[in-house]
Design an enzyme around this catalytic site. Sequence first.
Site, PDB file in Angstrom:
ATOM      1  CG  ASP A   3      -1.742   1.253   1.374  1.00  0.00           C
ATOM      2  OD1 ASP A   3      -2.820   1.338   0.750  1.00  0.00           O
ATOM      3  OD2 ASP A   3      -1.304   2.159   2.119  1.00  0.00           O
TER       4      ASP A   3
ATOM      5  CE  LYS B 133      -2.029   4.896   0.757  1.00  0.00           C
ATOM      6  NZ  LYS B 133      -2.363   4.740   2.191  1.00  0.00           N
TER       7      LYS B 133
END
Length: 430
Positions: free
Chosen positions: A203, A207
């Site tokens: 995750d 980003k």
Amino acid sequence: MMRTRPLKVALLGCGVVGSEVARIMTTHADDLAARIGAPVELAGVAVRRPDRVREGIDPALVTTDATALVKRGDIDVVVEVIGGIEPARTLITTAFEHGASVVSANKALIAQDGASLHAAADEHGKDLYYEAAVAGAIPLIRPLRESLAGDKVNRVLGIVNGTTNFILDAMDTTGAGYQEALDEATALGYAEADPTADVEGFDAAAKAAILAGIAFHTRVCLDDVYREGMTEVTAADFASAKEMGCTIKLLAICERAADGGSVTARVHPAMIPLSHPLANVREAYNAVFVESDAAGQLMFYGPGAGGSPTASAVLGDLVAVCRNRLGGATGPGESAYAALPVSPMGEVVTRYHISLDVADKPGVLAQVATVFAEHGVSIDTVRQSGKDGEASLVVVTHRASDAALGGTVEALRKLDTVRGVASIMRVEGE
């Protein structure tokens, strides 16, 4: 004068985030209309399970045919909050082809295919906004893309995953082990039943790719980001960090090389000094530290996940895109003019904390120091403790490349006096 004909919005996905987007669109309809200059109307909601009751949403708007919804031709903006790569990618490009701009919260898709999606948006003269893809409610992408457009960003250092920060904060403050802290995070709803994407850094890596691309005006995709999870972090690592006046965070780090000729993007656990602002980011909060030439040091802090925070970012993008729509213009697209190469992790230079299990006898420290010297890695501090023939040796280096440190550790493992390498952790934020 406000336009009376509403701008029509199609919502793809109506889970935690999507349902909150729909609720805010309804409850704040008058305010949104005043800010945009025209009313906005929820024209359709694409879902997988149409029989599920969705409070506040007219059942007549619900459909399972997302493709037909984005092809309607009368849709002004498509809001995509279904996540994943497909069918999201195809639905977004189809929306552009049929005249709609897009607001997305899909970090994985933007990190993997941002360049092609921006190209499709440009081809059809439409907007692609995705503030909600990174750090939830925290305004971050727009400041990097617009507010700092006249500045030179050199570094972006941040905590961009609330689940991992909650776990590491619990380990730090309570002395809990990793599994115990993860169990608490799961019980409180901070961690998914399968926490792999969070705790293994996937995750955060998505980003980091998005942030690096925007900050350095360079295409950085998910495969360019070095990723290391936090499942091996132990209570002993936190004890060592405290002895150094540090704590441990899972960080996304995007840096421009000192000579300006390349960039790096990486995600891994790191020790940071307690004096650094990121050290005091607690529980499931996110924070991102930005360093630039003119503005200096900036920090963005707030809730990084959850239905309401993420919906706030989605609605902010929706207002901006709708304003552009009314003005017959588009906002900033992809800026990749710099086209800087992305350096591999082996070239990254940082400090290291290495904990070794060694034989407790004369000459061990000299042997270890010789190995570091032979590989060009300078030692900053050494701590040794032990009894009954066994000892622990903690070495903190000056700045060295990842490749040099890797060679050092490989050589250390071959020493008869080194029983094992207990842990290796980078030291950042100084």
